[in-house]
Scaffold this motif. Structure first.
Motif, short mmCIF file in Angstrom:
data_model
loop_
_atom_site.label_atom_id
_atom_site.label_comp_id
_atom_site.label_asym_id
_atom_site.label_seq_id
_atom_site.Cartn_x
_atom_site.Cartn_y
_atom_site.Cartn_z
N GLU A 28 -16.22 77.46 50.50
CA GLU A 28 -15.35 76.64 50.91
C GLU A 28 -15.11 75.76 49.63
OE1 GLU A 28 -17.56 73.14 53.10
OE2 GLU A 28 -16.56 74.65 54.29
N TRP A 30 -12.74 72.20 48.00
CA TRP A 30 -11.84 70.87 48.26
C TRP A 30 -10.36 71.48 48.87
CZ3 TRP A 30 -14.94 67.22 48.94
CH2 TRP A 30 -15.93 66.87 48.11
N HIS A 31 -10.14 71.39 50.01
CA HIS A 31 -8.77 71.63 50.79
C HIS A 31 -8.76 72.99 50.97
CE1 HIS A 31 -7.27 67.57 48.87
NE2 HIS A 31 -7.86 67.94 47.75
N ARG A 32 -9.85 73.61 50.85
CA ARG A 32 -9.63 75.13 51.11
C ARG A 32 -10.62 75.55 52.16
NH1 ARG A 32 -11.14 77.43 46.40
NH2 ARG A 32 -13.21 77.57 47.24
N PRO A 33 -10.62 75.83 53.38
CA PRO A 33 -11.67 76.48 54.15
C PRO A 33 -12.05 77.77 53.88
CG PRO A 33 -9.36 76.80 55.24
CD PRO A 33 -9.14 76.22 54.03
N GLN A 34 -13.15 78.32 54.38
CA GLN A 34 -13.73 79.51 53.76
C GLN A 34 -13.15 80.59 54.40
OE1 GLN A 34 -18.05 79.51 54.34
NE2 GLN A 34 -18.26 81.72 53.15
N HIS A 36 -9.37 81.91 56.47
CA HIS A 36 -7.98 81.51 57.23
C HIS A 36 -7.47 82.79 57.74
CE1 HIS A 36 -3.51 80.29 56.52
NE2 HIS A 36 -3.96 79.87 57.79
N ARG A 67 -7.93 78.13 61.31
CA ARG A 67 -8.32 77.58 60.19
C ARG A 67 -9.57 76.66 60.46
NH1 ARG A 67 -5.03 76.30 55.25
NH2 ARG A 67 -6.38 74.32 55.23
N GLU A 69 -12.97 74.18 59.59
CA GLU A 69 -13.11 72.82 58.87
C GLU A 69 -12.92 73.00 57.36
OE1 GLU A 69 -16.87 71.38 60.27
OE2 GLU A 69 -16.10 70.53 61.84
N SER A 70 -12.25 72.30 56.77
CA SER A 70 -12.26 72.22 55.32
C SER A 70 -12.66 70.91 54.57
CB SER A 70 -10.91 72.97 54.88
OG SER A 70 -9.88 72.00 55.39
N TYR A 80 -14.25 65.88 56.54
CA TYR A 80 -13.95 67.35 56.87
C TYR A 80 -12.61 67.19 57.94
CZ TYR A 80 -17.49 69.69 54.49
OH TYR A 80 -18.40 69.96 53.51
N GLN A 83 -11.33 72.28 62.91
CA GLN A 83 -10.77 73.35 62.83
C GLN A 83 -9.42 73.34 63.52
OE1 GLN A 83 -13.36 76.45 65.16
NE2 GLN A 83 -13.10 75.01 66.73
#
Length: 135
Positions: A28, A30-34, A36, A67, A69-70, A80, A83
């Motif tokens: 993951e 910044w601003h991007r979940p692992q 989607h 999505r 948590e990111s 964070y 979800q």
């Protein structure tokens, strides 16, 4: 970042189709979940056996989005988001050049955030008529 994208799109039986996408990143950011994922099951027909001139159309779909948590940068480290699980519906009926439409976005009003501190809007309905004019 490196990631994998898997997409499935098209009709699977007669006028019933699927449109799905999953993205999985190695980490993951910044601003991007692992991960989607978004998927849509739809019916799209012009019912040509009944309306051979193509004066009728019907489109309906149900869509789900997920999505996890990111992280977001803040002054003292990271905050964070929660979800997200969003469910939406859409119906369109076309008669000649007029399209009647109704949408229900985020049907399940969960207290989720895509950005920490900012909640996803609750259920929202859109409806109306689109009309094509030509000379």
């Amino acid at each position: 970042a490196l990631g994998a994208l898997v997409t499935v799109r098209g009709k699977v039986w007669k006028d019933v189709g699927i449109d799905a996408m999953v993205v999985s990143w190695d980490t993951e950011g910044w601003h991007r979940p692992q991960q989607h994922a978004i998927g849509r099951l739809f019916v799209d027909t012009r019912w040509l056996s009944r309306f051979p001139r193509g004066n009728f159309g019907f489109l309906a779909w149900v869509q789900g989005e997920y999505r996890p948590e990111s992280p977001f940068p803040v002054a003292d480290g990271a905050a964070y988001s929660t979800q997200n699980r969003i469910l939406s519906f859409h119906i369109e009926v076309r008669i000649v050049d007029a399209v009647l439409t109704w949408q229900l976005r985020n049907a399940a009003p969960l207290r989720e955030t895509q950005v920490p501190g900012f909640f996803v809007p609750g259920p929202m309905q859109l409806y109306g008529v689109r009309w094509t004019f030509w000379n």
